[in-house]
Design a protein around this motif. Structure first.
Motif, PDB file in Angstrom:
ATOM      1  N   VAL A  39      27.967 -40.856 -55.254  1.00 34.78           N
ATOM      2  CA  VAL A  39      27.775 -40.234 -53.946  1.00 34.78           C
ATOM      3  C   VAL A  39      27.630 -41.312 -52.872  1.00 34.78           C
ATOM      4  O   VAL A  39      26.775 -42.192 -52.968  1.00 34.78           O
ATOM      5  N   ALA A  40      28.488 -41.222 -51.852  1.00 34.46           N
ATOM      6  CA  ALA A  40      28.446 -42.153 -50.723  1.00 34.46           C
ATOM      7  C   ALA A  40      27.648 -41.516 -49.594  1.00 34.46           C
ATOM      8  O   ALA A  40      27.778 -40.315 -49.327  1.00 34.46           O
ATOM      9  N   THR A  41      26.819 -42.310 -48.929  1.00 38.93           N
ATOM     10  CA  THR A  41      25.986 -41.826 -47.844  1.00 38.93           C
ATOM     11  C   THR A  41      26.477 -42.408 -46.526  1.00 38.93           C
ATOM     12  O   THR A  41      26.694 -43.615 -46.427  1.00 38.93           O
ATOM     13  N   ARG A  42      26.650 -41.568 -45.527  1.00 37.30           N
ATOM     14  CA  ARG A  42      27.065 -42.003 -44.197  1.00 37.30           C
ATOM     15  C   ARG A  42      26.081 -41.453 -43.171  1.00 37.30           C
ATOM     16  O   ARG A  42      25.755 -40.268 -43.196  1.00 37.30           O
ATOM     17  N   HIS A  43      25.640 -42.312 -42.266  1.00 38.80           N
ATOM     18  CA  HIS A  43      24.773 -41.884 -41.172  1.00 38.80           C
ATOM     19  C   HIS A  43      25.674 -41.501 -40.000  1.00 38.80           C
ATOM     20  O   HIS A  43      26.441 -42.327 -39.516  1.00 38.80           O
ATOM     21  N   ARG A  44      25.578 -40.244 -39.557  1.00 33.23           N
ATOM     22  CA  ARG A  44      26.438 -39.744 -38.494  1.00 33.23           C
ATOM     23  C   ARG A  44      25.643 -39.548 -37.209  1.00 33.23           C
ATOM     24  O   ARG A  44      24.564 -38.954 -37.229  1.00 33.23           O
ATOM     25  N   LYS A  45      26.222 -40.021 -36.108  1.00 31.83           N
ATOM     26  CA  LYS A  45      25.623 -39.799 -34.793  1.00 31.83           C
ATOM     27  C   LYS A  45      25.845 -38.346 -34.383  1.00 31.83           C
ATOM     28  O   LYS A  45      26.833 -37.732 -34.800  1.00 31.83           O
ATOM     29  N   PRO A  46      24.965 -37.799 -33.549  1.00 32.35           N
ATOM     30  CA  PRO A  46      25.216 -36.447 -33.039  1.00 32.35           C
ATOM     31  C   PRO A  46      26.474 -36.423 -32.168  1.00 32.35           C
ATOM     32  O   PRO A  46      26.687 -37.310 -31.358  1.00 32.35           O
ATOM     33  N   THR A  47      27.317 -35.411 -32.374  1.00 33.96           N
ATOM     34  CA  THR A  47      28.528 -35.223 -31.581  1.00 33.96           C
ATOM     35  C   THR A  47      28.557 -33.780 -31.109  1.00 33.96           C
ATOM     36  O   THR A  47      27.692 -32.983 -31.465  1.00 33.96           O
ATOM     37  N   GLN A  48      29.593 -33.426 -30.335  1.00 35.80           N
ATOM     38  CA  GLN A  48      29.700 -32.040 -29.880  1.00 35.80           C
ATOM     39  C   GLN A  48      29.960 -31.095 -31.044  1.00 35.80           C
ATOM     40  O   GLN A  48      29.451 -29.976 -31.064  1.00 35.80           O
ATOM     41  N   THR A  49      30.743 -31.554 -32.018  1.00 37.46           N
ATOM     42  CA  THR A  49      31.022 -30.697 -33.169  1.00 37.46           C
ATOM     43  C   THR A  49      29.847 -30.644 -34.137  1.00 37.46           C
ATOM     44  O   THR A  49      29.664 -29.664 -34.847  1.00 37.46           O
ATOM     45  N   GLY A  86      23.729 -34.220 -36.094  1.00 41.62           N
ATOM     46  CA  GLY A  86      23.908 -35.561 -36.671  1.00 41.62           C
ATOM     47  C   GLY A  86      23.264 -35.601 -38.043  1.00 41.62           C
ATOM     48  O   GLY A  86      23.209 -34.605 -38.738  1.00 41.62           O
ATOM     49  N   GLY A  87      22.800 -36.769 -38.462  1.00 46.60           N
ATOM     50  CA  GLY A  87      22.075 -36.871 -39.721  1.00 46.60           C
ATOM     51  C   GLY A  87      22.818 -37.632 -40.792  1.00 46.60           C
ATOM     52  O   GLY A  87      23.798 -38.319 -40.528  1.00 46.60           O
ATOM     53  N   ILE A  88      22.331 -37.504 -42.017  1.00 47.28           N
ATOM     54  CA  ILE A  88      22.899 -38.229 -43.153  1.00 47.28           C
ATOM     55  C   ILE A  88      23.857 -37.302 -43.901  1.00 47.28           C
ATOM     56  O   ILE A  88      23.497 -36.190 -44.274  1.00 47.28           O
ATOM     57  N   GLU A  89      25.081 -37.787 -44.119  1.00 48.78           N
ATOM     58  CA  GLU A  89      26.117 -37.014 -44.799  1.00 48.78           C
ATOM     59  C   GLU A  89      26.364 -37.630 -46.166  1.00 48.78           C
ATOM     60  O   GLU A  89      26.665 -38.807 -46.277  1.00 48.78           O
TER      61      GLU A  89
END
Length: 105
Positions: free
Chosen positions: A43-53, A57-60
């Motif tokens: 499992v790969a973890t990516r930290h995502r910034k809040p966007t309009q879509t 945000g959060g950890i994906e």
């Protein structure tokens, strides 16, 4: 090109790496790259910034591809087995080497 011994939907066991011994279902097979994607493994973890879509945000967390040589098809008892091809009733089928049973999938 040789026939695929591991297919989408197969139950597999991880043979090496950080997830050694874990089992999961194959979600995707990438034959050109020699890789598979297994549910709940690598499992790969990516930290995502809040966007309009995605305003939260959060950890994906998503399963990443891993080498097909690191996984083996799980036999009925959950242990890894190799796969061979046989002709049964005029059809080419995948057979578990340890138990001799056909692998459906």
């Amino acid at each position: 090109m040789a026939a695929a011994k591991i297919k989408k939907g197969d139950a597999v066991v991880v043979l090496s790496g950080k997830d050694k011994g874990r089992t999961g279902t194959v979600l995707k097979v990438l034959p050109q790259d020699g890789k598979v994607v297994v549910e709940g493994v690598n499992v790969a973890t990516r930290h995502r910034k809040p966007t309009q879509t995605n305003p939260q945000g959060g950890i994906e967390r998503t399963p990443a591809a891993m080498a097909i040589s690191k996984v083996a098809v799980a036999d009925k008892d959950g242990k890894p087995t190799r796969v061979r091809f046989e002709t049964r009733d005029g059809k080419k089928v995948r057979v578990a080497v340890k138990s001799g049973e056909t692998i459906d999938g």
